[in-house]
Design a protein around this motif. Structure first.
Motif, mmCIF file in Angstrom:
data_model
loop_
_atom_site.group_PDB
_atom_site.id
_atom_site.type_symbol
_atom_site.label_atom_id
_atom_site.label_comp_id
_atom_site.label_asym_id
_atom_site.label_seq_id
_atom_site.Cartn_x
_atom_site.Cartn_y
_atom_site.Cartn_z
ATOM 1 N N PHE A 58 -30.844 21.583 20.034
ATOM 2 C CA PHE A 58 -29.646 22.068 19.354
ATOM 3 C C PHE A 58 -28.472 21.128 19.545
ATOM 4 C CE2 PHE A 58 -29.580 24.181 23.540
ATOM 5 C CZ PHE A 58 -28.285 23.965 23.980
ATOM 6 N N THR A 59 -27.527 21.279 18.648
ATOM 7 C CA THR A 59 -26.233 20.617 18.714
ATOM 8 C C THR A 59 -25.190 21.714 18.579
ATOM 9 O OG1 THR A 59 -26.985 18.543 17.751
ATOM 10 C CG2 THR A 59 -24.670 19.065 17.464
ATOM 11 N N VAL A 60 -24.208 21.686 19.480
ATOM 12 C CA VAL A 60 -23.101 22.640 19.409
ATOM 13 C C VAL A 60 -21.806 21.865 19.621
ATOM 14 C CG1 VAL A 60 -22.023 24.704 20.388
ATOM 15 C CG2 VAL A 60 -24.515 24.530 20.343
ATOM 16 N N ALA A 61 -20.834 22.131 18.776
ATOM 17 C CA ALA A 61 -19.513 21.521 18.918
ATOM 18 C C ALA A 61 -18.462 22.624 18.939
ATOM 19 C CB ALA A 61 -19.241 20.560 17.777
ATOM 20 N N PHE A 62 -17.641 22.600 19.967
ATOM 21 C CA PHE A 62 -16.502 23.502 20.077
ATOM 22 C C PHE A 62 -15.248 22.685 19.831
ATOM 23 C CE2 PHE A 62 -19.456 26.249 22.174
ATOM 24 C CZ PHE A 62 -18.915 27.520 22.132
ATOM 25 N N CYS A 63 -14.502 23.042 18.813
ATOM 26 C CA CYS A 63 -13.204 22.439 18.549
ATOM 27 C C CYS A 63 -12.163 23.288 19.289
ATOM 28 C CB CYS A 63 -12.932 22.431 17.047
ATOM 29 S SG CYS A 63 -11.380 21.657 16.607
ATOM 30 N N LEU A 64 -11.378 22.641 20.116
ATOM 31 C CA LEU A 64 -10.389 23.343 20.935
ATOM 32 C C LEU A 64 -8.981 22.935 20.546
ATOM 33 C CD1 LEU A 64 -12.072 22.655 24.406
ATOM 34 C CD2 LEU A 64 -12.491 24.579 22.854
ATOM 35 N N LYS A 65 -8.019 23.779 20.864
ATOM 36 C CA LYS A 65 -6.617 23.393 20.687
ATOM 37 C C LYS A 65 -6.354 22.116 21.476
ATOM 38 C CE LYS A 65 -4.790 28.065 20.108
ATOM 39 N NZ LYS A 65 -3.944 29.089 20.722
ATOM 40 N N GLU A 66 -7.034 21.981 22.614
ATOM 41 C CA GLU A 66 -6.832 20.847 23.510
ATOM 42 C C GLU A 66 -7.718 19.650 23.147
ATOM 43 O OE1 GLU A 66 -5.908 24.722 25.311
ATOM 44 O OE2 GLU A 66 -7.727 23.953 24.400
ATOM 45 N N SER A 67 -8.780 19.822 22.395
ATOM 46 C CA SER A 67 -9.653 18.795 21.821
ATOM 47 C C SER A 67 -11.049 19.341 21.588
ATOM 48 C CB SER A 67 -9.694 17.494 22.614
ATOM 49 O OG SER A 67 -10.186 16.485 21.737
ATOM 50 N N HIS A 68 -12.076 18.984 22.427
ATOM 51 C CA HIS A 68 -13.429 19.426 22.098
ATOM 52 C C HIS A 68 -14.404 19.396 23.286
ATOM 53 C CE1 HIS A 68 -13.792 15.021 21.625
ATOM 54 N NE2 HIS A 68 -15.032 15.218 22.034
ATOM 55 N N ILE A 69 -15.500 20.141 23.113
ATOM 56 C CA ILE A 69 -16.685 20.095 23.981
ATOM 57 C C ILE A 69 -17.885 20.065 23.033
ATOM 58 C CG2 ILE A 69 -18.109 21.337 25.661
ATOM 59 C CD1 ILE A 69 -15.503 22.646 26.702
ATOM 60 N N CYS A 70 -18.766 19.072 23.210
ATOM 61 C CA CYS A 70 -19.944 18.942 22.343
ATOM 62 C C CYS A 70 -21.189 18.678 23.175
ATOM 63 C CB CYS A 70 -19.777 17.760 21.385
ATOM 64 S SG CYS A 70 -18.391 17.916 20.269
ATOM 65 N N VAL A 71 -22.322 19.200 22.704
ATOM 66 C CA VAL A 71 -23.604 18.958 23.360
ATOM 67 C C VAL A 71 -24.675 18.675 22.311
ATOM 68 C CG1 VAL A 71 -24.359 21.378 23.410
ATOM 69 C CG2 VAL A 71 -25.192 19.807 25.161
ATOM 70 N N HIS A 72 -25.629 17.839 22.678
ATOM 71 C CA HIS A 72 -26.810 17.546 21.871
ATOM 72 C C HIS A 72 -27.990 17.531 22.843
ATOM 73 C CE1 HIS A 72 -23.916 16.172 18.870
ATOM 74 N NE2 HIS A 72 -23.377 15.465 19.843
ATOM 75 N N THR A 73 -29.048 18.288 22.551
ATOM 76 C CA THR A 73 -30.182 18.356 23.482
ATOM 77 C C THR A 73 -31.432 17.710 22.886
ATOM 78 O OG1 THR A 73 -31.018 20.521 22.733
ATOM 79 C CG2 THR A 73 -29.296 20.526 24.449
ATOM 80 N N TRP A 74 -32.255 17.175 23.777
ATOM 81 C CA TRP A 74 -33.554 16.589 23.451
ATOM 82 C C TRP A 74 -34.576 17.123 24.454
ATOM 83 C CZ3 TRP A 74 -29.057 13.784 22.955
ATOM 84 C CH2 TRP A 74 -28.811 13.234 21.702
ATOM 85 N N PRO A 75 -35.107 18.324 24.217
ATOM 86 C CA PRO A 75 -36.045 18.911 25.178
ATOM 87 C C PRO A 75 -37.296 18.059 25.392
ATOM 88 C CG PRO A 75 -35.809 20.316 23.228
ATOM 89 C CD PRO A 75 -34.853 19.197 23.079
ATOM 90 N N GLU A 76 -37.735 17.354 24.355
ATOM 91 C CA GLU A 76 -38.939 16.526 24.487
ATOM 92 C C GLU A 76 -38.740 15.380 25.479
ATOM 93 O OE1 GLU A 76 -36.884 15.073 20.637
ATOM 94 O OE2 GLU A 76 -36.984 16.893 21.843
ATOM 95 N N TYR A 77 -37.489 15.021 25.755
ATOM 96 C CA TYR A 77 -37.169 13.975 26.730
ATOM 97 C C TYR A 77 -36.515 14.537 27.991
ATOM 98 C CZ TYR A 77 -38.101 10.881 22.822
ATOM 99 O OH TYR A 77 -38.687 10.227 21.767
ATOM 100 N N LYS A 78 -36.359 15.872 28.034
ATOM 101 C CA LYS A 78 -35.690 16.548 29.153
ATOM 102 C C LYS A 78 -34.254 16.052 29.325
ATOM 103 C CE LYS A 78 -39.860 17.364 31.864
ATOM 104 N NZ LYS A 78 -40.454 17.249 33.194
ATOM 105 N N GLN A 79 -33.579 15.771 28.209
ATOM 106 C CA GLN A 79 -32.239 15.204 28.268
ATOM 107 C C GLN A 79 -31.260 15.903 27.338
ATOM 108 O OE1 GLN A 79 -32.061 10.958 27.758
ATOM 109 N NE2 GLN A 79 -33.619 10.577 29.321
#
Length: 120
Positions: A58-79
């Motif tokens: 999954f990819t999730v992006a949170f847009c914040l008043k202060e800026s952002h937090i984003c994640v991208h996962t690769w379970p097949e690589y455990k990363q």
């Protein structure tokens, strides 16, 4: 009001490795964790977007008043890659960024493969 000299903020970029397959495939749990982090650190959510892929990453992006937090996962690589950026408009958020990054390292039970701190 007199403001201190402006420093845009700290941006931490992480590449993490974890054996916790379920956390790499469960976007809903990540969203719940992030909402709790936002509340704990008094951050303002503008919006968020999630995309779950066919391989359960999954990819999730949170847009914040202060800026952002984003994640991208690769379970097949455990990363995963994670980015946390808060600007310092009215206060210095440097320590918050560091603390939030540590929250996610603990959440994913992860080992840090790469870490970059960019002071903007």
């Amino acid at each position: 009001m007199t403001l201190p000299p402006y420093s845009p903020g700290l941006h931490i970029l992480l590449t993490l490795e974890t054996d916790s397959f379920s956390k790499l495939t469960d976007s809903l749990s990540f969203i719940h964790k992030t909402n709790a982090v936002l509340e704990q650190y008094g951050l303002g959510k503008v919006g968020s977007i999630t995309h779950d892929f066919e391989n359960d990453s999954f990819t999730v992006a949170f847009c914040l008043k202060e800026s952002h937090i984003c994640v991208h996962t690769w379970p097949e690589y455990k990363q995963l890659t994670l980015d946390v950026y808060l600007c310092n408009y009215l206060q210095d958020n440097t320590q918050k960024v560091k603390d939030i990054a540590q929250e996610y390292i603990a959440y994913f039970e992860a080992k840090v493969i790469k870490e970059f701190e960019i002071y903007r």
